[in-house]
Design a protein around this motif. Structure first.
Motif, PDB file in Angstrom:
ATOM      1  N   VAL A   5       0.834  -1.189   0.000  1.00 55.52           N
ATOM      2  CA  VAL A   5       0.000   0.000   0.000  1.00 55.52           C
ATOM      3  C   VAL A   5       0.880   1.253   0.000  1.00 55.52           C
ATOM      4  CG1 VAL A   5      -1.739   1.278   1.308  1.00 55.52           C
ATOM      5  CG2 VAL A   5      -1.916  -1.204   1.094  1.00 55.52           C
ATOM      6  N   TYR A   6       1.961   1.230   0.778  1.00 57.67           N
ATOM      7  CA  TYR A   6       2.882   2.376   0.808  1.00 57.67           C
ATOM      8  C   TYR A   6       3.525   2.602  -0.561  1.00 57.67           C
ATOM      9  CZ  TYR A   6       2.658   2.627   5.902  1.00 57.67           C
ATOM     10  OH  TYR A   6       2.247   2.773   7.190  1.00 57.67           O
ATOM     11  N   VAL A   7       3.926   1.533  -1.205  1.00 54.71           N
ATOM     12  CA  VAL A   7       4.536   1.642  -2.533  1.00 54.71           C
ATOM     13  C   VAL A   7       3.521   2.177  -3.530  1.00 54.71           C
ATOM     14  CG1 VAL A   7       5.536   0.319  -4.445  1.00 54.71           C
ATOM     15  CG2 VAL A   7       6.250  -0.145  -2.095  1.00 54.71           C
ATOM     16  N   LEU A   8       2.295   1.666  -3.480  1.00 53.08           N
ATOM     17  CA  LEU A   8       1.257   2.130  -4.384  1.00 53.08           C
ATOM     18  C   LEU A   8       0.951   3.610  -4.146  1.00 53.08           C
ATOM     19  CD1 LEU A   8      -0.765   1.462  -6.600  1.00 53.08           C
ATOM     20  CD2 LEU A   8      -2.393   0.792  -4.816  1.00 53.08           C
ATOM     21  N   ALA A   9       0.881   4.046  -2.891  1.00 53.97           N
ATOM     22  CA  ALA A   9       0.622   5.446  -2.572  1.00 53.97           C
ATOM     23  C   ALA A   9       1.758   6.336  -3.068  1.00 53.97           C
ATOM     24  CB  ALA A   9       0.417   5.600  -1.067  1.00 53.97           C
ATOM     25  N   ALA A  10       2.977   5.855  -2.929  1.00 49.71           N
ATOM     26  CA  ALA A  10       4.127   6.627  -3.404  1.00 49.71           C
ATOM     27  C   ALA A  10       4.092   6.768  -4.922  1.00 49.71           C
ATOM     28  CB  ALA A  10       5.423   5.970  -2.950  1.00 49.71           C
ATOM     29  N   LEU A  11       3.755   5.711  -5.644  1.00 50.07           N
ATOM     30  CA  LEU A  11       3.677   5.774  -7.105  1.00 50.07           C
ATOM     31  C   LEU A  11       2.579   6.735  -7.553  1.00 50.07           C
ATOM     32  CD1 LEU A  11       4.211   2.047  -8.117  1.00 50.07           C
ATOM     33  CD2 LEU A  11       5.744   3.962  -8.529  1.00 50.07           C
ATOM     34  N   VAL A  12       1.430   6.704  -6.886  1.00 47.19           N
ATOM     35  CA  VAL A  12       0.345   7.623  -7.225  1.00 47.19           C
ATOM     36  C   VAL A  12       0.797   9.062  -6.996  1.00 47.19           C
ATOM     37  CG1 VAL A  12      -1.972   8.383  -6.546  1.00 47.19           C
ATOM     38  CG2 VAL A  12      -1.495   5.936  -6.854  1.00 47.19           C
ATOM     39  N   ALA A  13       1.492   9.336  -5.893  1.00 46.28           N
ATOM     40  CA  ALA A  13       1.982  10.688  -5.599  1.00 46.28           C
ATOM     41  C   ALA A  13       2.968  11.152  -6.660  1.00 46.28           C
ATOM     42  CB  ALA A  13       2.616  10.724  -4.215  1.00 46.28           C
ATOM     43  N   VAL A  15       3.122  10.144  -9.841  1.00 46.46           N
ATOM     44  CA  VAL A  15       2.403  10.378 -11.097  1.00 46.46           C
ATOM     45  C   VAL A  15       1.657  11.706 -11.037  1.00 46.46           C
ATOM     46  CG1 VAL A  15       0.483   9.555 -12.524  1.00 46.46           C
ATOM     47  CG2 VAL A  15       2.220   7.955 -11.716  1.00 46.46           C
ATOM     48  N   ILE A  16       1.011  11.986  -9.911  1.00 45.68           N
ATOM     49  CA  ILE A  16       0.276  13.246  -9.780  1.00 45.68           C
ATOM     50  C   ILE A  16       1.240  14.429  -9.822  1.00 45.68           C
ATOM     51  CG2 ILE A  16      -1.083  14.641  -8.184  1.00 45.68           C
ATOM     52  CD1 ILE A  16      -2.452  12.029  -7.308  1.00 45.68           C
ATOM     53  N   ALA A  17       2.340  14.340  -9.095  1.00 43.54           N
ATOM     54  CA  ALA A  17       3.310  15.433  -9.063  1.00 43.54           C
ATOM     55  C   ALA A  17       3.956  15.635 -10.428  1.00 43.54           C
ATOM     56  CB  ALA A  17       4.375  15.153  -8.013  1.00 43.54           C
ATOM     57  N   ASP A  18       4.129  14.550 -11.196  1.00 50.77           N
ATOM     58  CA  ASP A  18       4.761  14.640 -12.503  1.00 50.77           C
ATOM     59  C   ASP A  18       3.848  15.331 -13.514  1.00 50.77           C
ATOM     60  OD1 ASP A  18       6.960  14.216 -14.152  1.00 50.77           O
ATOM     61  OD2 ASP A  18       6.059  12.415 -15.041  1.00 50.77           O
ATOM     62  N   ASN A  19       2.559  15.312 -13.308  1.00 49.77           N
ATOM     63  CA  ASN A  19       1.616  15.918 -14.244  1.00 49.77           C
ATOM     64  C   ASN A  19       1.282  17.367 -13.912  1.00 49.77           C
ATOM     65  OD1 ASN A  19       1.324  13.733 -15.975  1.00 49.77           O
ATOM     66  ND2 ASN A  19      -0.098  12.730 -14.585  1.00 49.77           N
ATOM     67  N   ILE A  20       1.793  17.892 -12.809  1.00 48.61           N
ATOM     68  CA  ILE A  20       1.565  19.287 -12.458  1.00 48.61           C
ATOM     69  C   ILE A  20       2.624  20.124 -13.173  1.00 48.61           C
ATOM     70  CG2 ILE A  20       1.549  20.978 -10.595  1.00 48.61           C
ATOM     71  CD1 ILE A  20       0.647  18.721  -8.727  1.00 48.61           C
ATOM     72  N   PRO A  21       2.208  21.109 -13.999  1.00 41.86           N
ATOM     73  CA  PRO A  21       3.215  21.916 -14.707  1.00 41.86           C
ATOM     74  C   PRO A  21       4.058  22.739 -13.726  1.00 41.86           C
ATOM     75  CG  PRO A  21       1.017  22.832 -15.035  1.00 41.86           C
ATOM     76  CD  PRO A  21       0.841  21.547 -14.277  1.00 41.86           C
ATOM     77  N   TYR A  22       5.329  22.879 -14.063  1.00 39.72           N
ATOM     78  CA  TYR A  22       6.263  23.638 -13.220  1.00 39.72           C
ATOM     79  C   TYR A  22       6.095  25.122 -13.484  1.00 39.72           C
ATOM     80  CZ  TYR A  22      10.578  25.674 -11.498  1.00 39.72           C
ATOM     81  OH  TYR A  22      11.495  26.464 -10.846  1.00 39.72           O
ATOM     82  N   THR A  23       5.932  25.885 -12.438  1.00 39.53           N
ATOM     83  CA  THR A  23       5.854  27.332 -12.536  1.00 39.53           C
ATOM     84  C   THR A  23       7.044  27.918 -11.788  1.00 39.53           C
ATOM     85  OG1 THR A  23       3.454  27.193 -12.524  1.00 39.53           O
ATOM     86  CG2 THR A  23       4.415  29.350 -12.107  1.00 39.53           C
TER      87      THR A  23
END
Length: 120
Positions: A5-13, A15-23
């Motif tokens: 579950v920890y590994v899955l939560a880390a992967l989801v985090a 993926v979400i962080a990777d899709n946020i554009p850098y400002t």
């Protein structure tokens, strides 16, 4: 929670962080707003007897009107001076003068010069 579950939560985090554009951060400095027409004057010169460098420049500006002059000691011994004005939309108007007479030293090949030997 299990380690899966920890590994899955880390992967989801990730993926979400990777899709946020850098400002990038905004600069903290704001240039002051112009307070009126440009006004300045400056003057500088160099005169080094050992190297033969002799040149300088001065300029004064008041709004759209600028006047100034610069000079340089040319390698041939003459002093070239330029006086110029810029008045609004009239553009750059310059008057160039030379003082002295151009003098050139006679050509002297370096002592290490050796002509190519002739072929018989």
């Amino acid at each position: 929670m299990t380690p899966k579950v920890y590994v899955l939560a880390a992967l989801v985090a990730v993926v979400i962080a990777d899709n946020i554009p850098y400002t990038p951060p905004r600069p903290s400095y704001n240039a002051p707003a112009p307070a009126g027409p440009a006004q300045y004057n400056f003057d500088w010169s160099v005169n080094d007897v050992n190297s033969g460098n002799d040149y300088g420049h001065n300029e004064a500006r008041n709004g759209y009107d600028t006047e100034g002059s610069y000079y340089v000691q040319l390698p041939d011994g003459r002093l070239q001076s330029v006086t110029y004005t810029v008045n609004g939309d009239s553009g750059y108007v310059a008057q160039v003068e030379h003082q002295g007479e151009a003098q050139y030293s006679a050509y002297q090949p370096s002592p290490s010069y050796r002509p190519t030997p002739g072929y018989a």
